[in-house]
Design a protein around this motif. Structure first.
Motif, PDB file in Angstrom:
ATOM      1  N   THR A   6      39.264  51.787  34.103  1.00 16.17           N
ATOM      2  CA  THR A   6      39.068  50.379  34.570  1.00 16.17           C
ATOM      3  C   THR A   6      40.214  50.170  35.276  1.00 16.17           C
ATOM      4  O   THR A   6      41.344  50.882  35.208  1.00 16.17           O
ATOM      5  CB  THR A   6      38.979  49.492  33.336  1.00 16.17           C
ATOM      6  N   ALA A   7      40.264  49.140  36.121  1.00 19.80           N
ATOM      7  CA  ALA A   7      41.364  48.881  36.913  1.00 19.80           C
ATOM      8  C   ALA A   7      42.412  48.258  36.366  1.00 19.80           C
ATOM      9  O   ALA A   7      42.104  47.288  35.507  1.00 19.80           O
ATOM     10  CB  ALA A   7      40.736  48.012  38.157  1.00 19.80           C
ATOM     11  N   THR A   8      43.704  48.326  36.538  1.00 16.77           N
ATOM     12  CA  THR A   8      44.931  47.800  35.853  1.00 16.77           C
ATOM     13  C   THR A   8      45.330  46.602  36.834  1.00 16.77           C
ATOM     14  O   THR A   8      45.058  46.521  38.088  1.00 16.77           O
ATOM     15  CB  THR A   8      45.994  48.781  35.633  1.00 16.77           C
ATOM     16  N   GLY A   9      46.346  45.678  36.529  1.00 17.85           N
ATOM     17  CA  GLY A   9      46.697  44.589  37.258  1.00 17.85           C
ATOM     18  C   GLY A   9      47.289  45.157  38.534  1.00 17.85           C
ATOM     19  O   GLY A   9      46.998  44.415  39.407  1.00 17.85           O
ATOM     20  N   SER A  10      48.073  45.973  38.415  1.00 20.05           N
ATOM     21  CA  SER A  10      48.835  46.569  39.572  1.00 20.05           C
ATOM     22  C   SER A  10      47.999  47.078  40.751  1.00 20.05           C
ATOM     23  O   SER A  10      48.120  46.927  41.855  1.00 20.05           O
ATOM     24  CB  SER A  10      49.914  47.488  39.359  1.00 20.05           C
ATOM     25  N   GLU A  11      46.905  47.898  40.029  1.00 20.24           N
ATOM     26  CA  GLU A  11      45.921  48.288  41.105  1.00 20.24           C
ATOM     27  C   GLU A  11      45.492  47.095  41.865  1.00 20.24           C
ATOM     28  O   GLU A  11      44.900  47.233  42.693  1.00 20.24           O
ATOM     29  CB  GLU A  11      45.042  49.240  40.258  1.00 20.24           C
ATOM     30  N   ILE A  12      44.719  46.303  41.093  1.00 21.30           N
ATOM     31  CA  ILE A  12      44.327  44.929  41.883  1.00 21.30           C
ATOM     32  C   ILE A  12      45.239  44.454  42.501  1.00 21.30           C
ATOM     33  O   ILE A  12      44.657  44.091  43.979  1.00 21.30           O
ATOM     34  CB  ILE A  12      43.783  43.954  40.563  1.00 21.30           C
ATOM     35  N   ASP A  13      46.413  44.219  42.544  1.00 23.12           N
ATOM     36  CA  ASP A  13      47.179  43.742  43.624  1.00 23.12           C
ATOM     37  C   ASP A  13      47.415  44.534  44.808  1.00 23.12           C
ATOM     38  O   ASP A  13      47.650  43.887  45.722  1.00 23.12           O
ATOM     39  CB  ASP A  13      48.853  43.625  43.010  1.00 23.12           C
ATOM     40  N   ALA A  14      47.141  45.822  44.554  1.00 24.18           N
ATOM     41  CA  ALA A  14      47.361  46.763  45.757  1.00 24.18           C
ATOM     42  C   ALA A  14      46.093  47.030  46.527  1.00 24.18           C
ATOM     43  O   ALA A  14      45.999  47.855  47.211  1.00 24.18           O
ATOM     44  CB  ALA A  14      48.072  47.945  45.340  1.00 24.18           C
ATOM     45  N   VAL A  15      45.210  46.182  46.094  1.00 23.40           N
ATOM     46  CA  VAL A  15      43.693  46.775  46.850  1.00 23.40           C
ATOM     47  C   VAL A  15      44.000  46.748  48.355  1.00 23.40           C
ATOM     48  O   VAL A  15      44.312  45.821  48.902  1.00 23.40           O
ATOM     49  CB  VAL A  15      42.801  45.807  46.335  1.00 23.40           C
ATOM     50  N   THR A  16      43.147  47.905  48.819  1.00 24.32           N
ATOM     51  CA  THR A  16      42.843  47.664  50.324  1.00 24.32           C
ATOM     52  C   THR A  16      41.665  47.404  50.574  1.00 24.32           C
ATOM     53  O   THR A  16      41.223  47.265  51.819  1.00 24.32           O
ATOM     54  CB  THR A  16      43.449  49.297  50.830  1.00 24.32           C
ATOM     55  N   ASP A  17      40.752  47.561  49.532  1.00 19.83           N
ATOM     56  CA  ASP A  17      39.345  47.339  49.832  1.00 19.83           C
ATOM     57  C   ASP A  17      38.735  46.231  48.913  1.00 19.83           C
ATOM     58  O   ASP A  17      38.344  46.277  47.826  1.00 19.83           O
ATOM     59  CB  ASP A  17      38.514  48.621  49.706  1.00 19.83           C
ATOM     60  N   GLU A  19      36.605  44.178  48.597  1.00 21.17           N
ATOM     61  CA  GLU A  19      34.943  44.039  48.503  1.00 21.17           C
ATOM     62  C   GLU A  19      34.808  45.167  47.273  1.00 21.17           C
ATOM     63  O   GLU A  19      34.006  44.886  46.188  1.00 21.17           O
ATOM     64  CB  GLU A  19      34.003  44.427  49.439  1.00 21.17           C
ATOM     65  N   ALA A  20      35.397  46.324  47.437  1.00 17.07           N
ATOM     66  CA  ALA A  20      34.971  47.564  46.330  1.00 17.07           C
ATOM     67  C   ALA A  20      35.905  46.856  45.035  1.00 17.07           C
ATOM     68  O   ALA A  20      35.193  47.141  44.011  1.00 17.07           O
ATOM     69  CB  ALA A  20      35.760  48.775  46.789  1.00 17.07           C
ATOM     70  N   ALA A  21      37.053  46.312  45.085  1.00 16.03           N
ATOM     71  CA  ALA A  21      37.741  46.082  43.970  1.00 16.03           C
ATOM     72  C   ALA A  21      37.058  44.913  43.271  1.00 16.03           C
ATOM     73  O   ALA A  21      36.995  44.784  42.103  1.00 16.03           O
ATOM     74  CB  ALA A  21      39.108  45.344  44.341  1.00 16.03           C
ATOM     75  N   LEU A  22      36.461  43.924  44.083  1.00 16.83           N
ATOM     76  CA  LEU A  22      35.581  42.791  43.410  1.00 16.83           C
ATOM     77  C   LEU A  22      34.327  43.344  42.586  1.00 16.83           C
ATOM     78  O   LEU A  22      34.119  43.074  41.621  1.00 16.83           O
ATOM     79  CB  LEU A  22      35.058  41.837  44.501  1.00 16.83           C
ATOM     80  N   GLU A  23      33.489  44.358  43.318  1.00 15.60           N
ATOM     81  CA  GLU A  23      32.452  44.965  42.819  1.00 15.60           C
ATOM     82  C   GLU A  23      32.836  45.808  41.325  1.00 15.60           C
ATOM     83  O   GLU A  23      32.366  45.587  40.440  1.00 15.60           O
ATOM     84  CB  GLU A  23      32.033  45.993  43.735  1.00 15.60           C
ATOM     85  N   ALA A  24      33.866  46.312  41.279  1.00 23.14           N
ATOM     86  CA  ALA A  24      34.419  47.346  40.268  1.00 23.14           C
ATOM     87  C   ALA A  24      34.918  46.321  39.265  1.00 23.14           C
ATOM     88  O   ALA A  24      34.399  46.339  38.231  1.00 23.14           O
ATOM     89  CB  ALA A  24      35.800  48.054  40.558  1.00 23.14           C
ATOM     90  N   LEU A  25      35.515  44.906  39.378  1.00 23.46           N
ATOM     91  CA  LEU A  25      35.733  44.039  38.554  1.00 23.46           C
ATOM     92  C   LEU A  25      34.211  43.560  38.025  1.00 23.46           C
ATOM     93  O   LEU A  25      34.193  43.066  36.762  1.00 23.46           O
ATOM     94  CB  LEU A  25      36.504  42.826  38.958  1.00 23.46           C
ATOM     95  N   ARG A  26      33.435  43.187  38.731  1.00 21.56           N
ATOM     96  CA  ARG A  26      32.198  42.712  38.335  1.00 21.56           C
ATOM     97  C   ARG A  26      31.171  43.827  37.578  1.00 21.56           C
ATOM     98  O   ARG A  26      30.612  43.055  36.728  1.00 21.56           O
ATOM     99  CB  ARG A  26      31.090  42.258  39.704  1.00 21.56           C
ATOM    100  N   VAL A  27      31.383  44.969  37.830  1.00 20.74           N
ATOM    101  CA  VAL A  27      30.860  45.959  36.788  1.00 20.74           C
ATOM    102  C   VAL A  27      31.437  45.645  35.512  1.00 20.74           C
ATOM    103  O   VAL A  27      30.761  45.709  34.457  1.00 20.74           O
ATOM    104  CB  VAL A  27      31.102  47.298  37.340  1.00 20.74           C
ATOM    105  N   GLU A  28      32.826  45.595  35.501  1.00 20.01           N
ATOM    106  CA  GLU A  28      33.442  45.458  34.194  1.00 20.01           C
ATOM    107  C   GLU A  28      32.838  43.868  33.421  1.00 20.01           C
ATOM    108  O   GLU A  28      32.797  44.152  32.224  1.00 20.01           O
ATOM    109  CB  GLU A  28      34.927  45.456  34.353  1.00 20.01           C
TER     110      GLU A  28
END
Ligand SMILES: C=C(O[C@@H]1C=C(C(=O)O)C=C[C@H]1O)C(=O)O
Length: 128
Positions: A6-17, A19-28
């Protein structure tokens, strides 16, 4: 990603994509929603067993002391975990109201219900 994938807070802050980050969070989020709904269903299934006991032993469906205890415990949880106390109270108002509705159906009808077999007991609202 951590060990749970699962994505951690710092990974979310550093996203370069984003749309992909949003999709990953929505899967969770979808996984949490499934767990939440299964929990609600399990709770109501247990309430059908409570109702059968009450029906067999002539015990009142409404148990104000127990309702207060459940609400107090939820409020304490909200306090400890920084959730809105009003939100948690309203959530448990709804859960308890539905539990009592389901229990009323069983007690009034004198039905025997298999645990978890809510679909045969309660109205079509639960089928989806
Ligand atoms: C489930 C019960 O029945 C009702 C529903 C409750 C609940 O949803 O937690 C609590 C008290 C009761 O009026 C119970 O008596 O334990």
């Amino acid at each position: 990603m951590n060990d749970n994938n699962t994505a951690t807070g710092s990974e979310i802050d550093a996203v370069t994509d984003p749309e992909a980050a949003l999709e990953a969070l929505r899967v969770e989020l979808d996984r949490v929603d499934r767990t939440l709904l299964e929990g609600v269903r399990d709770r109501l299934a247990l309430c059908t067993r409570v109702a059968e006991l009450k029906q067999q032993h002539d015990i009142a469906v409404l148990q104000p002391g127990r309702m207060q205890l459940v609400q107090r415990r939820a409020r304490d949880y909200a306090d400890r975990h920084g959730l809105s106390a009003e939100f948690v109270r309203e959530l448990y108002d709804l859960l308890i109201e539905e539990a009592c509705r389901v229990e009323d159906l069983i007690v009034a009808g004198g039905e025997k219900t298999a645990p978890g077999d809510l679909d045969d007991t309660v109205s079509a609202e639960h089928r989806s």
